[in-house]
Design an enzyme around this catalytic site. Structure first.
Site, PDB file in Angstrom:
ATOM      1  N   HIS A 120     -55.586 -30.990-103.088  1.00  0.00           N
ATOM      2  CA  HIS A 120     -55.577 -31.782-104.323  1.00  0.00           C
ATOM      3  C   HIS A 120     -55.573 -30.849-105.519  1.00  0.00           C
ATOM      4  CE1 HIS A 120     -59.882 -31.109-105.249  1.00  0.00           C
ATOM      5  NE2 HIS A 120     -60.105 -31.295-103.949  1.00  0.00           N
ATOM      6  N   CYS A 136     -62.371 -28.936 -99.390  1.00  0.00           N
ATOM      7  CA  CYS A 136     -60.975 -29.218 -99.720  1.00  0.00           C
ATOM      8  C   CYS A 136     -60.236 -27.968-100.179  1.00  0.00           C
ATOM      9  CB  CYS A 136     -60.886 -30.285-100.805  1.00  0.00           C
ATOM     10  SG  CYS A 136     -61.181 -31.940-100.168  1.00  0.00           S
TER      11      CYS A 136
END
Length: 161
Positions: A120, A136
């Site tokens: 992301h 992440c």
């Protein structure tokens, strides 16, 4: 239909030459699949088509006690303007909200059924290149947008140290 008839190869052509020609034709015509390799040590993700390196991007990875999982995975979700759910409070921040830390693109590749790990964007570009996330793969916003439009559901993702 045989390869020889498709190629209009004369009947006197040797099998050895035909096999060589077929290998060259196959290498040029068959599009190799894409895959991603994340190097935690180098803090980079590299996009490959077959064995050919297409592009490499700098990333942030999971910090201590929130390490990015190592192994072989596949892209499982792809979202534009994803909702972020705070892992501590459960509070949801909708996509497009300036407080949403995911940016505009999400490429999820790991889940334990409750939490997810994926690529992301980030409102904190200074974190790219560091171990800074909750597992992440943070990317510069322009880079994750570019990657989003190159990969598909099912694209293999390998995470190595």
């Amino acid at each position: 239909m045989s390869l020889a008839s498709e190629l209009k190869v004369p009947s006197h052509t040797s099998t050895k030459i035909l096999a060589s020609q077929a290998a060259n034709i196959n290498n040029n015509l068959i599009i190799q699949p894409l895959h991603l390799e994340i190097s935690l040590r180098n803090r980079r993700v590299t996009l490959y088509r077959g064995k050919n390196r297409i592009k490499s991007y700098p990333i942030a990875v999971g910090r201590q006690n929130w390490e990015t999982p190592i192994g072989n995975f596949r892209v499982r979700t792809m979202l534009e303007n994803p909702t972020w759910i705070n892992p501590f409070t459960g509070k949801a921040i909708p996509g497009g909200d300036p407080e949403n830390p995911l940016g505009k693109y999400w490429i999820g590749f790991w889940t334990n059924g409750k939490n997810w790990v994926g690529f992301h964007g980030t409102p904190n570009p200074d974190s790219v290149g560091k171990a800074a996330s909750h597992g992440c793969i943070r990317m510069y916003n322009n880079d994750v947008r570019e990657l989003f439009y190159q990969v598909n559901m099912g694209t293999p993702v390998t995470v190595v140290r």
